[in-house]
Design a protein around this motif. Structure first.
Motif, short mmCIF file in Angstrom:
data_model
loop_
_atom_site.label_atom_id
_atom_site.label_comp_id
_atom_site.label_asym_id
_atom_site.label_seq_id
_atom_site.Cartn_x
_atom_site.Cartn_y
_atom_site.Cartn_z
N ARG A 404 0.64 -1.08 -0.03
CA ARG A 404 -0.23 -0.22 0.45
C ARG A 404 0.84 1.44 -0.13
O ARG A 404 0.11 2.20 -0.08
CB ARG A 404 -1.25 -0.48 1.11
CG ARG A 404 -2.33 0.73 1.01
CD ARG A 404 -3.01 0.62 2.45
NE ARG A 404 -4.06 -0.73 2.41
CZ ARG A 404 -3.71 -1.49 3.13
NH1 ARG A 404 -3.84 -0.55 4.55
NH2 ARG A 404 -4.27 -2.67 3.18
N TYR B 29 -8.38 -2.45 12.50
CA TYR B 29 -7.79 -1.65 12.46
C TYR B 29 -7.59 -0.45 14.29
O TYR B 29 -8.67 0.06 13.75
CB TYR B 29 -7.86 -1.14 11.64
CG TYR B 29 -7.12 -2.12 10.20
CD1 TYR B 29 -6.28 -2.75 9.98
CD2 TYR B 29 -8.53 -2.23 9.33
CE1 TYR B 29 -6.22 -3.06 9.03
CE2 TYR B 29 -8.37 -2.46 8.39
CZ TYR B 29 -6.91 -3.47 8.06
OH TYR B 29 -7.14 -4.30 6.58
N LYS B 62 -14.28 -4.70 0.60
CA LYS B 62 -13.70 -6.03 -0.18
C LYS B 62 -11.78 -6.45 -0.06
O LYS B 62 -11.86 -7.65 -0.66
CB LYS B 62 -14.61 -4.67 -1.87
CG LYS B 62 -15.20 -5.27 -1.98
CD LYS B 62 -15.96 -4.20 -3.52
CE LYS B 62 -15.53 -3.37 -3.63
NZ LYS B 62 -15.80 -1.63 -2.83
N1 LIG Z 1 -4.42 -0.47 7.09
C1 LIG Z 1 -5.99 0.50 7.11
N2 LIG Z 1 -5.81 0.62 8.65
C2 LIG Z 1 -7.10 1.56 8.73
N3 LIG Z 1 -8.01 1.22 8.73
C3 LIG Z 1 -8.35 0.31 7.56
C4 LIG Z 1 -6.84 -0.16 7.32
N4 LIG Z 1 -7.09 -0.67 5.60
C5 LIG Z 1 -8.49 -0.69 5.63
N5 LIG Z 1 -8.96 0.51 6.97
C6 LIG Z 1 -10.31 0.33 7.22
O1 LIG Z 1 -11.22 -0.41 6.53
C7 LIG Z 1 -12.34 -0.02 5.63
C8 LIG Z 1 -12.03 -1.26 4.37
O2 LIG Z 1 -11.13 -0.92 3.73
P1 LIG Z 1 -10.97 -1.33 2.12
O3 LIG Z 1 -10.05 -1.21 1.41
O4 LIG Z 1 -11.25 -2.88 2.31
O5 LIG Z 1 -12.11 -1.63 1.85
P2 LIG Z 1 -13.01 -2.14 -0.28
O6 LIG Z 1 -14.31 -2.46 -0.21
O7 LIG Z 1 -11.44 -2.20 -0.72
O8 LIG Z 1 -12.65 -0.18 -0.50
P3 LIG Z 1 -13.15 -0.34 -2.28
O9 LIG Z 1 -13.68 0.11 -3.13
O10 LIG Z 1 -12.90 1.98 -1.63
O11 LIG Z 1 -11.44 -0.43 -2.39
C9 LIG Z 1 -12.42 1.07 4.94
O12 LIG Z 1 -13.32 1.44 5.92
C10 LIG Z 1 -11.12 1.11 5.34
O13 LIG Z 1 -10.61 3.07 5.58
#
Ligand SMILES: Nc1ncnc2c1ncn2[C@@H]1O[C@H](COP(=O)(O)OP(=O)(O)OP(=O)(O)O)[C@@H](O)[C@H]1O
Ligand SMILES: [Mg+2]
Lengths: 406, 248
Positions: A404, B29, B62
């Motif tokens: 990331r 997290y 996701k």
């Molecule tokens: N390393 C991290 N530290 C803190 N919070 C996190 C971390 N990684 C993800 N999150 C939180 O977890 C939640 C889910 O994140 P995720 O990346 O899985 O979403 P996503 O469904 O893939 O979204 P997108 O479609 O925008 O990619 C979000 O609210 C994000 O802010």
């Protein structure tokens, strides 16, 4: 993944950023070059001094006055030389010569020069490894008659007489004329004196005309007795015999200390070697510090590199790199940096040492294998020690966070 | 082939057809004093050979779920059984081995190594798998041919189009002949036409028996999958099998 794969991966990474690699190596290059150059010069100095001392002669023992125990008088006289020359007193001695010396004003052909003038016994040249190249040395009869004859060094001969053939010419020493009967072979400047600019006259002549000092008992004094032991393993016996003979000669009672000091050539060699070894170690240590500074430079760049390549590390981990794989990759990078830097440093250091030898006269820097091995292993150790932390940091990155990283 | 390096226990249990089994998976997290719950108790299964699309709003979890499925991340709680093996509590290196041998990743941003030729990129996972140099290059070349890049093996990422870069990434994912390919928005950075080509490639791989799990925001792309799992606020709201998991 094996070691050679890690090696190639590390090499790839270094080649991808050559300028940075070279700049990072610079610290190690300079450090190793300094170690090699300074230690070589130190070794050369040691060899030079050893050679100088050995060129004086072999198995020599030097006897001088111990000014602390002689009551302000010179302790040695020609009587002592005679006593030591007697095989009954000192069977371990092969020859005994004596000298007295100082600086004198000498004049020839209107040229005025201040130089060393030494009164010596007839066997002085043999014992002290001098070759009388032109003409002759002294005879016992020259000493018996206090002859006004001189054997002169080649440099002073050149100064005083130039192109004129010096044998048969006369030189004024202390206002009195001496006939030049011989010229010694060039020996080169040695520690503390230059035999090539020295003028030698018979001991008895010097004692009566130039250096009239006397011992406590009124004998004409001499500065230095140079005795030659029959062989190297007889030097200890010789020291004992000289001590006993001279104590007897000087009437020193059991409770009193010697009024003379005996230094053997071996002891002289050892003490000078100890000095140069310390000097070499000191020079090496100073240079070693710059090597450590070079190591810190490597660590610094490796840490930057790990941060920059966080994403790469993440990708590698995502597709299956183990912690060990990442650790090795970065560790090998830093070891390569320090090792290549070390090799360049060795070449530069050795070149610098030989370039310097043009300015150091007879002192020839000695690059020995031990120094090279030591510098190389030290440089490698620096790479490992200062590379370990950055590599450990890299291997510990969590793949998800590394991926990331922007 | 690759199978020889996978422990016997993994193979022995793989005949039941279940590839992925998630039970009460949560992921939290810690953000300073607050806790973000990215996954709040995910249950679900994926069978061998399925082609799954995961959809849901941004921030619904996701990517978090994909990372756990791909053993890039560990769940805070819950059990994850991959091909019959419990991988919920594995060490970093054990996870790395699973990723290397069983999972192929395709990312939205391609995630290729800079200044590295396509051939070397694709050979990289094979290097970590312990293959010798010549076999590595041979297999990498075959994988690149499979994705239609046989004539671009010496190109570096900046000498390739986006679609071609994604193909290199897919070839890299295929190189170790994994059981699953995980693709997080694989067409997100590509135009429609290129995206369609990539989807056709996935279809082809799926026909060969590889399980594919793919996150996408594009309903048309999701059409390619056999089943679509809907995620909202860290929970599966529709697993595409007709029975929804309620948020109670
Ligand atoms: N390393 C991290 N530290 C803190 N919070 C996190 C971390 N990684 C993800 N999150 C939180 O977890 C939640 C889910 O994140 P995720 O990346 O899985 O979403 P996503 O469904 O893939 O979204 P997108 O479609 O925008 O990619 C979000 O609210 C994000 O802010
Ligand atoms: Mg996401």
């Amino acid at each position: 993944m094996n070691l050679s794969e890690s090696f190639l991966t590390a090499l790839d990474a270094l080649l991808a950023n050559k300028l940075r690699a070279v700049l990072t190596m610079l610290g190690v290059i300079i450090g190793v070059a300094a170690v090699i150059a300074l230690v070589s010069i130190g070794n050369g100095l040691d060899a030079f001094i050893t050679g100088e001392i050995q060129s004086i002669g072999s198995n020599l023992l030097f006897v001088t006055t111990d000014s602390e125990n002689s009551g302000g008088y010179p302790a040695l006289s020609l009587d002592d030389v005679e006593a030591l020359s007697d095989p009954f007193n000192a069977p371990a001695l092969a020859a005994v010569s004596a000298e007295i010396g100082g600086q004198q004003e000498v004049i020839a052909y209107g040229i005025n020069e201040r130089t060393a003038v030494n009164g010596v016994t007839y066997n002085y040249f043999d014992v002290n490894n001098y070759v009388v190249e032109l003409g002759n040395g002294f005879l016992q009869s020259d000493l018996d008659t206090r002859a006004r004859v001189a054997v002169i060094g080649p440099e002073i001969a050149e100064t005083l007489f130039g192109d004129t053939f010096p044998i048969g010419e006369s030189v004024k020493i202390g206002g009195v004329s001496y006939e030049v009967i011989g010229v010694t072979e060039a020996k080169g400047e040695s520690v503390g004196s230059n035999p090539d600019t020295t003028i030698f006259v018979p001991l008895s002549t010097a004692q009566s005309r130039l250096y009239p000092r006397r011992t406590r008992t009124g004998e004409r004094a001499i500065n230095l007795i140079t005795a030659q032991a029959v062989s190297e393993n007889q030097t200890d016996a010789a020291i004992e015999q000289i001590t006993e003979t001279l104590r007897d000669q000087h009437g020193i009672i059991y409770a009193s200390d010697d009024d003379f000091t005996i230094i053997s050539q071996t002891a002289l060699l050892e003490s000078f070697s100890a000095i140069t070894a310390t000097l070499t170690l000191f020079l090496g240590a100073v240079a070693g510090i710059s090597l450590v500074v070079g190591g810190i430079g490597i660590m610094n760049i490796m840490l930057v590199s790990v941060t920059e390549r966080t994403r790469e590390i993440g990708i590698r981990k995502a597709i299956g790199a183990l912690r060990r794989d990442i650790l090795l990759q970065f560790l090998i990078e830093s070891v390569l940096l320090s090792l290549i830097g070390g090799i360049i440093g060795i070449v530069l250091g050795a070149s610098a040492a030989f370039a310097l030898s043009n300015f150091l006269g007879e002192l020839v820097p000695t690059v020995d294998l031990g120094t090279i091995v030591m510098a190389t292993s030290f440089a490698t150790a620096v790479g490992v020690i200062f590379g370990l932390y950055p590599a450990w940091r890299a291997s510990n990155l969590r793949p998800i966070e590394a991926l990331r990283y922007e | 082939m690759v199978a020889q390096t996978i422990p016997a226990t993994m193979q022995a249990r793989s005949h039941n057809g279940r590839m992925i089994e998630l039970t009460n998976i949560t992921k939290a997290y810690a953000m300073g004093t607050q806790t973000v719950h990215a996954l709040r108790g995910v249950n679900g299964t994926i069978d061998r050979g399925e082609f799954i699309a995961i959809m849901g709003p941004s921030g619904s979890g996701k990517s978090t779920l994909m990372n756990i499925i791909g053993c890039l991340d560990t769940p805070t709680a819950g059990t994850y059984i991959l091909d019959g093996v419990d991988v919920s509590d594995m060490t970093d290196d054990e996870q790395a081995r699973i990723r290397n041998r069983m999972v192929g990743f395709v990312f939205q941003q391609f995630n290729l190594l800079p200044r590295t030729t396509a051939l070397k990129q694709v050979a990289l996972p094979l290097m970590y798998a312990g293959f010798g140099r010549s076999e590595r290059l041979e297999r990498a070349k075959a994988a690149l041919e499979q994705v239609g890049l046989g004539d671009r093996i010496d190109h570096k990422p900046d000498e390739l189009s986006g679609g071609q870069q994604q193909r290199v990434a897919i070839a890299r994912a295929l190189a170790t002949e994994p059981s699953i390919i995980l693709a997080d928005e694989p067409t997100g950075a590509l135009d429609t036409q290129t995206g369609e080509d990539i989807m056709a490639l996935f279809q082809e791989l799926n026909d060969q028996g590889i399980t594919i799990v793919m996150v996408t925001h594009d309903p048309e792309v999701a059409q390619c999958a056999q089943r679509t799992i809907q995620i909202r606020d860290g929970l599966i709201v529709d697993d595409g099998r007709g029975q929804a998991e309620g948020d109670a």
